[in-house]
Design an enzyme around this catalytic site. Structure first.
Site, PDB file in Angstrom:
ATOM      1  N   LYS A   1      17.521 -21.187  76.651  1.00  0.00           N
ATOM      2  CA  LYS A   1      18.296 -22.378  76.268  1.00  0.00           C
ATOM      3  C   LYS A   1      19.557 -21.973  75.515  1.00  0.00           C
ATOM      4  CE  LYS A   1      14.294 -25.433  76.087  1.00  0.00           C
ATOM      5  NZ  LYS A   1      13.303 -26.070  75.213  1.00  0.00           N
TER       6      LYS A   1
ATOM      7  N   ASP B   1      11.807 -18.792  76.124  1.00  0.00           N
ATOM      8  CA  ASP B   1      12.268 -20.102  76.558  1.00  0.00           C
ATOM      9  C   ASP B   1      13.446 -20.554  75.688  1.00  0.00           C
ATOM     10  OD1 ASP B   1      11.732 -22.337  78.333  1.00  0.00           O
ATOM     11  OD2 ASP B   1      11.340 -23.441  76.468  1.00  0.00           O
TER      12      ASP B   1
ATOM     13  N   GLY C   1       8.617 -33.093  76.153  1.00  0.00           N
ATOM     14  CA  GLY C   1       7.698 -34.129  76.620  1.00  0.00           C
ATOM     15  C   GLY C   1       8.156 -34.667  77.952  1.00  0.00           C
TER      16      GLY C   1
ATOM     17  N   ALA D   1      15.628 -31.680  76.389  1.00  0.00           N
ATOM     18  CA  ALA D   1      15.107 -32.771  77.232  1.00  0.00           C
ATOM     19  C   ALA D   1      16.139 -33.879  77.397  1.00  0.00           C
ATOM     20  CB  ALA D   1      13.794 -33.295  76.675  1.00  0.00           C
TER      21      ALA D   1
END
Ligand code: ADP
Ligand code: ASP
Ligand code: MG
Length: 818
Positions: A683, A679, A798, A612
């Site tokens: 990454k 996922d 988030g 993020a």
């Protein structure tokens, strides 16, 4: 002297506004007199030309156009006039209308319309509009009289673009006015020859009529009332950020208008300048705005240039050959040949080698110009001293204009740099000998971007304006839009950055506008006013908008959109995205995107693909770029799995912990998407590629955490119902680890070219041992960081932090531009 353009008399509402303005002008001074010049109603001149052309082309549709023309005027007269006055004007219109139709029928019969006939036909526009307006003024209590300018404006017989005999005209005007005291309502644009034939003064010529009357009568000021606040730094329809120029010189106005700013007609400045009469451009629809004053000695301006204008279609003629070298007079002969044909040369450039001359003319003159030059250079062409003349259509000119240029070096450098940065090819460049303008020829398709980037370069060095096109208004995209809205003021004040959202889309709808969207109520606007979303439409819009500093923000998880990244970068548009699909797809595409971004000097930023808002990708890129070698990467890259294993202390069963995470909204809607590990694998793949490894997703060994007993589950509920059956399995692994003083972590590892994602037991010496909450952690062990790894840790999931990460990328690009 007040002049109202076509748009100022285009509708009845506009005409009412004009009446107000004239009344005020009249009321303001008891001594000074007011005179009014008007154009034809907006669009009418074009319609009259269209009717004539149809008739000449044997197309009967001219009658329908004529009927519409008649109806439009009838409607205005009926709405704004009443009683006898209305009757009188209607009868006048009917007579003129019949006459016009007869003329058109004549054209239809002979199938050709000469410039002379055409001038007569278009004169009906100004004649009817002014006759009607005079009556409307009278009805409002003004002493007004209609004046057909053909009575006083004497011209030569160069139909379509007649030259005015100034002295005679001035004298006639003065005599005419001496005998009258009422407000004269004068037809713009038209005049007459000595034999009484009707002529016109060139398109946009009403401005010139006003200046002629102003000069003859030594008016205090000539006001040109139009539909914009004044002369702007660029055409506001093309450059939305254009702003008002409060003052400029006659010469500057002339140059701007010569190169396409049709807000004022070029010849207008001549009579005004000779008699030092200021011209003021004002907005009929915003009369409070002071407008632009054009005068001999305008107030100083802080900018290096006054404005930009453009002609969006010209033809370029290239004359090249050894015959041009050192031979005096060829250029002169070419110019005289063109002058004899009344061909106006917009721009000339001559290469310093003297090997080539470039001329720009309007496209309709291109063929005639070529013939005239070929005729003049017959001998040179035959002797092959001059190559066959090349005509390039589909060219356009942008000009920057301003007197400050004379004292400022480097203006052309700035223009070229701005264009170069946006991949706009400059075909020719010319600087006027007065150092009042620099004009560049570019391809027609580039003209809009060219104006915008040059405008930005000269007028917005303080503020940087970014144009955003966003897809995906879910959690991340939505949060980003809200953050943009909240930070607007701060961004502008502290960073000089303005971010304009030009389009936004979700999977079903999209919203766009020529103006930036307001973000206060984007959700409801998208719902209410959005069009059906088709990705191809969105992308086409993005690529054809051609606004400077455009950015595409992809906040979806869509694979389809990633397919377009290459085209978008290729078009010079930056991409910022948290979407991992492009970078974790085929290696070849990853490489192509990297390559294109470098080659085109256009940013492709995807820091939020991993961790993020944490600076993981950025740090890795910098390590690699500075020559460090990555030896090992160990990381927890899923906030969800981090939370699950950090909370799994053997007390509560595994299934309950997953349930809790699900309820807290920490997992994907279907927790199996997290547990499958794909996922995390994506990454890790991206990190591996950044570290220089040509891996594919299939090269990554992934431990799927969905227990075998759950694999038959069709729904999330079924999955949760079956999950407790796997509790013993996880409990066993936990106990094994705990027995050695270790904890379980779902770890992505890259070492010696091998990429693995698996649940591992790690002891207290390991950087991942102490991980808590839903934090991400990446440990880079490199040539430089080899005794202790470089560790980046923090909340890695988030909407708020991810959106903030995207936001940070936008700001990074903004800081790099200009
Ligand atoms: P009118 O009908 O009043 O004569 P025009 O259409 O001839 O009006 O001229 C006004 C238009 O000129 C504006 O609507 C604008 O689109 C265009 N224009 C082009 N360049 C400029 C500029 N630099 N500043 C203002 N307007 C411009
Ligand atoms: N009506 C004329 C034209 O459209 C003249 C003017 O508007 O100034 O060109
Ligand atoms: Mg005009």
């Amino acid at each position: 002297m007040l002049k109202f353009g076509g748009t100022s008399v285009g509708t009845t509402a506009a005409i009412r506004q004009v009446v107000k303005i004239v009344k005020q002008a009249q009321g303001r001074s008891s001594t000074a007199r007011v005179a009014v010049v008007c154009s034809a109603f907006g669009g009418v001149t074009d319609q009259l030309i269209a009717m004539s052309r149809l008739a000449a082309a044997d197309d009967k549709h001219y009658r329908a156009l004529h009927q519409a023309w008649f109806q439009r005027h009838t409607d205005v007269i009926k709405e704004l006039l009443h009683g006898k006055r209305q009757q009188r004007v209607l009868v006048h219109l009917q007579k003129r209308s019949r006459h016009l139709l007869e003329l058109l029928n004549g054209v239809y019969l002979v199938k050709e319309v000469s410039p002379r006939t055409l001038d007569f036909i278009v004169s009906f526009g100004e004649r009817i509009s002014n006759y009607t307006l005079a009556a409307i003024f009278q009805q409002h209590g003004l002493a007004a009289e209609y004046l057909d300018a053909r009575e006083v404006v004497r011209t030569d017989n160069h139909f379509g673009q007649a030259q005015v005999e100034l002295d005679l005209t001035y004298r006639t005007i003065q005599r005419y006015f001496r005998e009258r005291s009422a407000i004269q309502v004068i037809t713009g644009f038209i005049g007459a020859t000595a034999d009484g034939l009707t002529t016109t003064l060139g398109r946009g010529g009403s401005d010139y009529t006003a200046a002629l009357f102003g000069a003859a009568l030594r008016a205090k000021e000539v006001q040109i009332w139009t539909d914009v606040d004044g002369v702007m730094t660029a055409n506001p329809r093309i450059v939305p950020q254009a702003f008002l120029v409060k003052a400029m010189s006659y010469h500057e106005a002339m140059e701007l208008s010569h190169f396409g700013a049709k807000v004022i007609y070029t010849p207008t400045m001549q009579p005004a300048m000779e008699r030092h009469i200021p011209l003021r451009i004002k907005n009929t629809f915003n009369p409070k705005c002071p407008g632009t004053v054009i005068s001999q000695t305008p107030k100083a301006s802080p900018y290096e240039i006054k404005g930009i204008s453009a002609i969006d279609q010209i033809a370029l003629l290239r004359i090249e050959g050894t015959g041009l070298v050192g031979v005096a007079g060829i250029a002169g002969r070419v110019f005289s040949a063109l002058a004899r044909q009344h061909i106006n040369i917009i721009l000339i450039t001559q290469a310093s080698s003297e090997y080539s001359i470039c001329l720009a003319v309007v496209p309709t003159d291109a063929m005639a110009a070529r013939l005239a030059i070929e005729h003049e250079l017959t001998f040179e062409l035959r002797a092959r001293q001059v190559a066959p003349i090349i005509v390039e259509t589909d060219r356009a000119i942008v000009a920057v204009v301003g007197e400050n240029m004379q004292h400022t070096p480097g203006i052309s450098g700035k223009v070229l740099a701005a264009l170069g940065q946006h991949q706009i090819n400059v075909i020719a460049i010319a600087q006027g000998s007065s150092e009042l303008n620099i004009s560049v020829v570019v391809a027609r398709g580039d003209i809009q971007t060219a104006q915008n980037v040059i405008h930005n370069r000269f007028f917005f060095t303080q503020t940087k304006t970014i144009h955003l096109f966003l897809v995906g208004t879910g959690l991340i995209g939505g949060t980003l839009l809200d953050q943009l809205q909240q930070q607007r003021q701060t961004l502008k004040r502290d960073y000089g950055v303005t971010i304009r959202v030009m389009a936004l889309a979700n999977s079903t709808k999209w919203l766009h506008n020529a103006e930036p969207l307001t973000l206060t109520a984007w959700r409801s606007q998208l719902k209410r006013h959005g069009q059906a979303m088709h990705l191809t439409d969105f992308i086409t819009h993005l690529r054809t908008s051609r606004l400077p500093h455009s950015m595409f923000v992809d906040c979806t998880a869509s694979e389809d959109i990633a397919e377009y990244y290459h085209d978008i970068l290729q078009a010079g548009i930056a991409i910022v995205t948290p979407n991992k699909k492009a970078n974790s797809g085929p290696w070849q595409r990853y490489q192509l995107l990297q390559h294109t971004s470098q080659e085109q000097h256009v940013d492709f930023l995807y820091d939020t693909n991993v961790g993020a808002g944490l600076p993981i990708i950025r740090t890795l890129k910098e390590l690699v770029a500075s020559g460090d070698k990555v030896r090992r990467i160990e990381a927890v890259l899923s906030g969800t799995l981090s939370y699950i294993f950090n909370s799994y202390t053997g007390r509560k069963p595994f299934s309950q912990i997953v349930q809790a995470a699900h309820q807290l909204g920490y997992t994907e809607p279907d927790p199996r998407d997290d547990l499958a590990g794909m996922d995390v694998a994506r990454k890790l793949l991206i990190l591996a590629r950044e570290a220089g490894l040509a891996l594919e997703l299939r090269d990554i060994a992934v431990e799927n955490l969905i227990p075998t007993v759950c694999q038959t589950a069709a729904t999330v509920e079924e999955f949760f119902a079956l999950l407790p059956k796997a509790d013993i399995l996880f409990a066993k692994r936990y106990r094994q680890a705990a027995g050695q003083g270790k904890v379980l972590r779902y770890i992505a590892t890259l070492e010696r070219g091998r990429a693995v994602v698996q649940l591992k037991a790690v002891g207290p010496e390991h950087p991942l041992y102490r991980l808590s909450g839903s934090d991400n952690l990446v440990a880079f062990t490199t040539q430089r960081y080899h005794t202790r790894p470089l560790v980046i840790q923090g909340p890695g999931a988030g909407a708020a932090v991810t959106a903030a990460g995207v936001f940070a990328n936008l700001i990074r690009i903004a800081n790099n531009v200009l």
